[in-house]
Design an enzyme around this catalytic site. Structure first.
Site, mmCIF file in Angstrom:
data_model
loop_
_atom_site.group_PDB
_atom_site.id
_atom_site.type_symbol
_atom_site.label_atom_id
_atom_site.label_comp_id
_atom_site.label_asym_id
_atom_site.label_seq_id
_atom_site.Cartn_x
_atom_site.Cartn_y
_atom_site.Cartn_z
ATOM 1 C CB THR A 300 -68.375 60.629 6.932
ATOM 2 O OG1 THR A 300 -68.701 61.634 7.896
ATOM 3 C CG2 THR A 300 -68.125 61.290 5.593
ATOM 4 C CD GLN A 330 -69.997 65.300 9.009
ATOM 5 O OE1 GLN A 330 -71.130 65.445 9.471
ATOM 6 N NE2 GLN A 330 -68.911 65.340 9.767
ATOM 7 C CD GLN A 352 -70.688 69.055 6.569
ATOM 8 O OE1 GLN A 352 -71.677 69.649 6.987
ATOM 9 N NE2 GLN A 352 -69.685 68.712 7.364
ATOM 10 C CG ASP A 353 -68.164 65.618 4.206
ATOM 11 O OD1 ASP A 353 -67.674 66.756 4.036
ATOM 12 O OD2 ASP A 353 -67.962 64.938 5.215
ATOM 13 C CG ASP A 374 -65.175 70.464 4.586
ATOM 14 O OD1 ASP A 374 -64.667 71.555 4.286
ATOM 15 O OD2 ASP A 374 -65.349 70.103 5.762
ATOM 16 N NE ARG A 442 -63.763 73.002 6.557
ATOM 17 C CZ ARG A 442 -64.532 72.918 7.653
ATOM 18 N NH1 ARG A 442 -64.280 73.698 8.687
ATOM 19 N NH2 ARG A 442 -65.527 72.055 7.705
ATOM 20 C CD1 TRP A 444 -60.766 66.601 8.179
ATOM 21 C CD2 TRP A 444 -60.590 65.317 6.356
ATOM 22 N NE1 TRP A 444 -61.410 65.412 8.448
ATOM 23 C CE2 TRP A 444 -61.306 64.613 7.346
ATOM 24 C CE3 TRP A 444 -60.352 64.705 5.123
ATOM 25 C CZ2 TRP A 444 -61.791 63.323 7.127
ATOM 26 C CZ3 TRP A 444 -60.849 63.436 4.914
ATOM 27 C CH2 TRP A 444 -61.550 62.755 5.906
#
Length: 536
Positions: A300, A330, A352-353, A374, A442, A444
């Site tokens: 990531t 990610q 994502q990310d 996220d 959420r 992490w």
């Protein structure tokens, strides 16, 4: 960015030198607070007394000495963490020859860079002149984040099983525990006890900003170099221009003009490149795009299309994009580790990310952020103000989560503050918005901290507001807050009932997360020429 790999003998020498400082009989400071205790007593007050006592008492060739102030012990705790980080870095370098696969090599290379960053932050805490307690907490938090990211890289690539060879050897060295100790004796967790801006102001700028920089930053800045795909500038790629910035003399602001075009490249602004400014022709016209992802074999951390480490970075009028798509999981468009960095009128696009606010103090103003899961995440102290946050259509059966904040220690001064912004469905989600649940965030990490303040929440936001990460993990220790939000997704009557969640009703509590208090913005944002609201 080339990995900075110090030689093992150099690390050994430096560790011995630092050890001599905190193993010497004298640990006194110039001022005292009336607390005269031996080292063991001080270690026993920390969150992790065992490694503290092991290195400062059990392995100390001198008898336990009296420490005459908390300031003296704080310095000792930071020196100890730095010495152990340097020793771990030297050990980890030797493990490079044990990497058998490309994935192992990738995770190892991340850790080498991240340990180097941790040592750099610790050194700044000890040596930077005129630094404040807020600065110290920022740099210690960044060092702790770097070590957590090292471990995360192994997990990203499926190398985190209990039998894996490299992970225990690279991360089981007590450095994180010693950093937590240093944070505990440095002060509270940010927003609660911020430092006021220091120094005098001239024309709305801190005194340390010279007149030339004030003129350059308030106006459309003159470019030091120009990037143009058609060959009409000094360079055809952004990476070449960033390299040229490293050759300038001194640390003056270096302005890179990026003319309209789509630049397919991955760019990293190294830690030594301070005060770089990237100016595009508008977010619709200047685009930097890449497609690295965890699904494609990157960590990531390393998947970022654009990554910046050097302090004082500014970007204006540019799109940062990752096109890997939701199926590759990610995939970061922008990663910032830059202290006191600013992104103004930029678009950050991925799935994502998308936006990795990795560490240190960051400010985003009038930016557009697109993603699915996220998609605003990391462990910086970050304020997003007057931004447009767009949830995109995820993969089938996925839930949309806007934030995933990574605070691992209650004393870190980190979190994500979203202020006076808008949360909406992107064009691809609108036709099917009822088929997917959208949450504000959420947890992490154990002490995840996110606030939404005076922000418009459209109907896509689920009535529960927030989503569990894994069962009851962190639900009692996180800090999730909402203050004065509006829109059909804003009512809090059906929100989660977690101990860590709260509807903020006090302006004083909400003010902890403003530009002024959370990132001490009045002490540095005026120098950027970017508009901001310092309070609620």
């Amino acid at each position: 960015m080339a990995t900075n790999l110090p030689l093992v003998p150099l690390f050994t020498f430096l560790f011995c030198f630092i050890s001599s400082l905190f193993f010497s009989p004298s640990l006194s400071a110039t001022t005292t607070d009336g607390n005269h205790h031996d080292v063991k007593w001080w270690c026993d007050q920390t969150p992790n007394p065992d490694p503290c006592n092991h290195f400062l008492v059990a392995q100390n060739p001198q008898p336990a000495t009296v420490v005459t102030s908390s300031l003296a012990f704080r310095k000792t705790a930071i020196q100890l963490a730095m010495g152990r980080a340097m020793t771990a870095q030297a050990h980890n370098k030797q493990l490079g020859t044990k990497c058998r696969t490309r994935k192992e090599k990738a995770a190892w290379a991340d850790c080498m860079d991240l340990y180097t960053a941790a040592v750099r932050h610790l050194n700044a805490t000890l040596t930077e002149p005129k630094s404040t307690d807020s600065d110290a907490r920022t740099w210690l938090s960044a060092a702790l984040t770097s070590l957590d990211t090292c471990r995360a890289g192994f997990r990203d690539l499926g190398l985190s099983g209990p039998a894996h060879r490299l992970l225990p050897m690279m991360t089981n060295n007590n450095v994180s525990k010693l950093l937590s100790n240093a944070l505990a004796v440095t002060g509270g967790g940010g927003g609660e006890d911020f430092d006021p801006p220091r120094g005098e102001y001239r024309d709305g700028f801190p005194g340390w900003v010279n007149a030339g920089d004030r003129r350059r930053l308030l106006q459309s800045p003159a470019a030091d170099v120009v990037v143009a795909k058609d060959g009409s500038g000094d360079f055809r790629t952004v990476a070449e221009a960033v390299k040229a910035a490293g050759k300038r003399g001194g640390a003056r602001r270096f302005v890179i003009r990026v003319k309209r075009g789509v630049y397919k490249e991955n760019v990293e602004v190294g830690s030594g490149l301070k005060n770089v400014m990237l100016v595009g022709d508008g977010m619709r016209n200047t685009v930097i795009t890449g497609s690295r992802s965890v699904g494609g074999g990157s960590t990531t951390f390393r998947s970022a299309t654009f990554a910046v480490n050097g302090a004082g970075f500014i970007a204006r009028g540019i799109t940062f994009r990752n096109t890997a798509g939701p199926q590759n999981h990610q995939a970061v468009a922008l990663r910032s580790d830059s202290d006191r960095s600013v992104f103004y009128q930029c678009s950050i696009e991925g799935y994502q990310d998308t936006l990795y606010v990795h560490s240190q103090r960051q400010f985003y103003r009038e930016c557009y952020i697109y993603g699915t899961v996220d998609f605003i995440f990391g462990n910086a102290a970050a304020v997003l103000q007057n931004c447009m946050i767009y949830a995109r259509r995820p993969m089938k059966s996925q839930k949309i989560t806007i934030t995933a904040q990574g605070r691992t220690d209650t004393n870190e001064n980190t979190g994500i503050s979203i202020h006076n912004s808008r949360v909406l469905a992107a064009a691809d989600l609108k036709p099917v918005v009822g088929s997917f649940r959208t949450f504000l965030g959420r947890p992490w990490r154990k002490y995840s901290r996110v606030v939404f303040m005076r922000t418009y929440l459209d109907s896509l936001v689920d009535p529960a507001g927030w989503l569990e990460w894994d069962g009851d993990f962190a639900l009692n220790t996180l800090y999730y807050g909402e203050y004065g939000n509006t829109g059909p997704g804003a009512p809090t009557g059906r929100r989660v009932k977690w101990r860590g969640y709260r509807v903020i009703r006090s302006a004083a509590e909400a003010s902890r997360f403003t530009v002024d208090n959370f990132i001490a913005g009045r002490s540095w944002l005026p120098a950027t020429g970017v508009p901001f609201n310092s309070g609620l």
